[in-house]
Each structure stands twice: as C-alpha cells, then as structure tokens.
Design a protein around this motif. Sequence first.
Motif, PDB file in Angstrom:
ATOM      1  N   ALA A  37       3.940 -19.545  22.840  1.00 29.30           N
ATOM      2  CA  ALA A  37       2.813 -20.380  22.433  1.00 29.30           C
ATOM      3  C   ALA A  37       1.482 -19.722  22.772  1.00 29.30           C
ATOM      4  CB  ALA A  37       2.910 -21.749  23.088  1.00 29.30           C
ATOM      5  N   ARG A  38       1.402 -19.072  23.936  1.00 25.90           N
ATOM      6  CA  ARG A  38       0.153 -18.413  24.327  1.00 25.90           C
ATOM      7  C   ARG A  38      -0.289 -17.380  23.298  1.00 25.90           C
ATOM      8  NH1 ARG A  38       2.938 -18.467  29.365  1.00 25.90           N
ATOM      9  NH2 ARG A  38       1.928 -19.762  30.960  1.00 25.90           N
ATOM     10  N   THR A  39       0.666 -16.666  22.705  1.00 25.35           N
ATOM     11  CA  THR A  39       0.311 -15.615  21.748  1.00 25.35           C
ATOM     12  C   THR A  39      -0.247 -16.173  20.449  1.00 25.35           C
ATOM     13  OG1 THR A  39       2.493 -15.480  20.650  1.00 25.35           O
ATOM     14  CG2 THR A  39       2.186 -14.203  22.680  1.00 25.35           C
ATOM     15  N   LEU A  40      -0.083 -17.468  20.216  1.00 19.18           N
ATOM     16  CA  LEU A  40      -0.574 -18.092  18.993  1.00 19.18           C
ATOM     17  C   LEU A  40      -1.969 -18.677  19.166  1.00 19.18           C
ATOM     18  CD1 LEU A  40       2.712 -19.941  17.921  1.00 19.18           C
ATOM     19  CD2 LEU A  40       1.944 -17.653  17.273  1.00 19.18           C
ATOM     20  N   LEU A  41      -2.520 -18.570  20.365  1.00 19.02           N
ATOM     21  CA  LEU A  41      -3.845 -19.100  20.674  1.00 19.02           C
ATOM     22  C   LEU A  41      -4.827 -17.969  20.941  1.00 19.02           C
ATOM     23  CD1 LEU A  41      -2.764 -21.885  23.215  1.00 19.02           C
ATOM     24  CD2 LEU A  41      -3.169 -22.155  20.756  1.00 19.02           C
ATOM     25  N   THR A  42      -6.090 -18.176  20.607  1.00 23.83           N
ATOM     26  CA  THR A  42      -7.114 -17.195  20.945  1.00 23.83           C
ATOM     27  C   THR A  42      -7.371 -17.240  22.455  1.00 23.83           C
ATOM     28  OG1 THR A  42      -8.908 -18.789  20.585  1.00 23.83           O
ATOM     29  CG2 THR A  42      -8.223 -17.442  18.694  1.00 23.83           C
ATOM     30  N   ASP A  43      -7.951 -16.157  22.967  1.00 26.68           N
ATOM     31  CA  ASP A  43      -8.218 -16.096  24.405  1.00 26.68           C
ATOM     32  C   ASP A  43      -9.182 -17.185  24.855  1.00 26.68           C
ATOM     33  OD1 ASP A  43      -6.567 -13.911  24.668  1.00 26.68           O
ATOM     34  OD2 ASP A  43      -8.172 -12.445  24.498  1.00 26.68           O
ATOM     35  N   ASP A  44     -10.107 -17.582  23.971  1.00 26.10           N
ATOM     36  CA  ASP A  44     -11.086 -18.615  24.317  1.00 26.10           C
ATOM     37  C   ASP A  44     -10.731 -19.957  23.664  1.00 26.10           C
ATOM     38  OD1 ASP A  44     -11.582 -17.850  21.727  1.00 26.10           O
ATOM     39  OD2 ASP A  44     -13.754 -17.665  21.955  1.00 26.10           O
ATOM     40  N   PHE A  45      -9.446 -20.166  23.405  1.00 30.28           N
ATOM     41  CA  PHE A  45      -8.977 -21.400  22.776  1.00 30.28           C
ATOM     42  C   PHE A  45      -9.600 -22.618  23.437  1.00 30.28           C
ATOM     43  CE2 PHE A  45      -5.701 -24.827  23.017  1.00 30.28           C
ATOM     44  CZ  PHE A  45      -5.761 -25.228  21.694  1.00 30.28           C
ATOM     45  N   ALA A  46     -10.206 -23.470  22.622  1.00 33.70           N
ATOM     46  CA  ALA A  46     -10.870 -24.683  23.120  1.00 33.70           C
ATOM     47  C   ALA A  46     -10.037 -25.892  22.745  1.00 33.70           C
ATOM     48  CB  ALA A  46     -12.275 -24.793  22.529  1.00 33.70           C
ATOM     49  N   ASN A  47      -9.433 -26.526  23.729  1.00 32.95           N
ATOM     50  CA  ASN A  47      -8.638 -27.726  23.517  1.00 32.95           C
ATOM     51  C   ASN A  47      -9.489 -28.926  23.895  1.00 32.95           C
ATOM     52  OD1 ASN A  47      -6.695 -29.677  23.269  1.00 32.95           O
ATOM     53  ND2 ASN A  47      -5.146 -28.584  24.461  1.00 32.95           N
ATOM     54  N   HIS A  48      -9.882 -29.720  22.903  1.00 34.09           N
ATOM     55  CA  HIS A  48     -10.788 -30.833  23.149  1.00 34.09           C
ATOM     56  C   HIS A  48     -10.071 -32.114  23.550  1.00 34.09           C
ATOM     57  CE1 HIS A  48     -13.941 -28.232  21.684  1.00 34.09           C
ATOM     58  NE2 HIS A  48     -13.300 -28.060  20.542  1.00 34.09           N
ATOM     59  N   HIS A  49      -8.763 -32.014  23.812  1.00 30.18           N
ATOM     60  CA  HIS A  49      -8.042 -33.146  24.383  1.00 30.18           C
ATOM     61  C   HIS A  49      -8.552 -33.366  25.807  1.00 30.18           C
ATOM     62  CE1 HIS A  49      -4.564 -35.858  24.815  1.00 30.18           C
ATOM     63  NE2 HIS A  49      -4.531 -35.420  26.068  1.00 30.18           N
ATOM     64  N   PRO A  50      -8.798 -34.618  26.216  1.00 28.00           N
ATOM     65  CA  PRO A  50      -9.367 -34.879  27.542  1.00 28.00           C
ATOM     66  C   PRO A  50      -8.556 -34.221  28.669  1.00 28.00           C
ATOM     67  CG  PRO A  50      -9.384 -36.882  26.234  1.00 28.00           C
ATOM     68  CD  PRO A  50      -8.632 -35.864  25.436  1.00 28.00           C
ATOM     69  N   GLY A  51      -9.265 -33.455  29.491  1.00 24.97           N
ATOM     70  CA  GLY A  51      -8.645 -32.847  30.658  1.00 24.97           C
ATOM     71  C   GLY A  51      -7.889 -31.569  30.387  1.00 24.97           C
ATOM     72  N   ALA A  52      -7.866 -31.098  29.132  1.00 27.39           N
ATOM     73  CA  ALA A  52      -7.046 -29.925  28.797  1.00 27.39           C
ATOM     74  C   ALA A  52      -7.704 -28.612  29.187  1.00 27.39           C
ATOM     75  CB  ALA A  52      -6.721 -29.920  27.310  1.00 27.39           C
ATOM     76  N   GLY A  53      -9.027 -28.564  29.248  1.00 24.92           N
ATOM     77  CA  GLY A  53      -9.703 -27.342  29.649  1.00 24.92           C
ATOM     78  C   GLY A  53      -9.806 -26.326  28.520  1.00 24.92           C
ATOM     79  N   THR A  54     -10.254 -25.132  28.881  1.00 22.49           N
ATOM     80  CA  THR A  54     -10.474 -24.058  27.913  1.00 22.49           C
ATOM     81  C   THR A  54      -9.549 -22.889  28.215  1.00 22.49           C
ATOM     82  OG1 THR A  54     -12.791 -24.676  27.604  1.00 22.49           O
ATOM     83  CG2 THR A  54     -12.154 -22.444  26.965  1.00 22.49           C
TER      84      THR A  54
END
Length: 329
Positions: A233-250
């Motif tokens: 899953a990590r390989t499918l995300l950009t390094d600066d992936f922004a998850n706007h779900h509450p509490g998920a972080g960047t």
Amino acid sequence: MRILLIGAGGMIGSRIAAEARERGHEVTGATRGGAGGTRIVDAADAPAVAALAAGHDAVVLAIAPPRDGSEPSGPLLAAGRGVLEGMRAAGVRRLVIVGGAGSLEAAPGVRLVDTPGFPDLYKAEALSQAALLDFVREQAGDLDWTYVSPPAQIMPGERTGDYRLGGDRLLTDADGGSFISAEDYAVALTDELETGRSTGRRITVARADLASNKALVEEFCQVFYNDKDFERARTLLTDDFANHHPGAGTGPEATVKSFREQVADRLPGFRLEVRKLVAEADHVWTYSLITVGPGAPGSVSVDIWRIDRGRIAEHWDVGQQITEDTVLL
C-alpha cells in the motif's frame, strides 16, 4: 544529482538525459562510440565504468542488446556485470536500469515473452532482458538498484508528465492496450531516480488514463483495507500523501499508523467493499460498504482520491452508519 547515463544516445536514453537535465541534474552521457559528444565507454569494461562513474551519485544503464542477429544475452549480461563491478569500485550505489517488457507477467505465472502471440522477431531480445533482470536480482543485493520495465509498446510521443505505476504485472488499459511514450517513460524513470522508492525491485510504467486511475484506487482499497498489506500500500501513495480523514496525518507512514491504531488492531473483521468507482481527470470517487464483523452495524463511505503520476496523492472521505432506511447503491 550527478548521473552517469550509459546509453545516452538511444531513443529512450536521450529522453532520460533531456528530462534529467531539465530538472537541473548534471548528466554525463556515455555511449560506445562517443556519438553526439558523449563520453566513450564499453559497459562491459568494469575499470572503464569505474573511472567514468567516480564522483557520480547514480548510474542509469539504458543500452539495448545487440540487434545484428547474434545471440544477445551474452553481451547484455557482460554489460550488466561490468556496470555492477565498476560501480562497486567507484563507490556508487544507486543503479536504475532501462529494462524490457517481456519478463512482465501477462497472466499469473506467465511471462509476456512466453505467450503464444509474442513476436518471434523480438523474443531473443526479450529473453536477454529477462536474463539481465535475473542477474541483477541475484548479484546486486549490495546496491540500490531498480529495474524499470516499459509496457508492451514504447515509442516517441507526447510528454504529458503522467503515468501509471505497477510491479511485475503487465499494465494494460481498458481495451487491452499497453503503451507509454518514451517521454513519459523518462519522466517516470527520473522520478524513481529522485525518490528511490522502488529500490531492490522491478517496476513497470504505462500511460495513465481514467481506467488506470480507477484500477489504482481499487488496488489500494484491497491491499490496504482488506489484505492489510501495508508494504504494498505504501508504494501506491506519494511521499507527501495527504489523508484528510480526521487524525490520519500526512504521509504514508502516518496513514498506516492511524489505520492500525483506530481500525485494524481493534476490529480484525473490518472489510471494505468498493461498489462504485467514478473517475474524472485526476480524481476518483468511490462508494463503499464497510463491515466490521457479525452482528455489528455496517456503514457506507464516499471517498475522493487525487492521483498524481501513478500514485495516490490525497484522500477525503465522508460516511454514515447503515440503518433500516438506508438505500445502498
């Protein structure tokens, strides 16, 4: 970054050189004959490679096997061996290889080169590229290598700056086509040079389209939420992936940590079923049914995903609990 590009005069190598220089990298182009003012080097000559690679941060090997009717595997493997030995002598660890498509899986356990319709004209070359991949996998464990396979077709074309990223499976579009322009292949390879996200493995790239964006999101939902395969899953995300779900972080690590703590460790029966995907430009919308186990109330989630160069860059979501009045898609 200082890059030694062996094979800088070829159709793909010349475009890699142009892309890297446009981004401000210093490229030392090298060819066997010194065409176009490039440095002269025989990739099979390890001392010559070492002398040329000294002081560089990375080496790109972008040579084709012989196409004069002779057996191509020997010369290509000799070049691979010379480059590995030369890099070690020069103290350079980063290697990116322009590979072939024939070793990609067209079906589980079936390489493209072994399929009935594969052209005989290109079979020996494809097998030599596959042999080089096997050699690097076996012999380059001490180096930070990446082997980048193109799709079934690659030729000069438009630079869109976008592409779809995969692993060992041949990437195809909704019509079964498998294509990328040499310009966009150069974009993908230079991205990999800069990020180093896929060291120690083979990746492949192909032209991005709405269908491939949907497939990317569908794959992420499966491997992240259901398989709990967080490494993939990590390989499918950009390094600066922004998850706007509450509490998920960047960033990918923050997203994995949040999901583990809030969901995976507490609710082992959690499952997400994607029931609808809609794509437009660089965004994908999903409508999903979420269950957490027998007897527990389910919920529905609508998620929005933004795609950037074959990876997921942003995520938004809203959800509600299922009641007896809920009408599901």
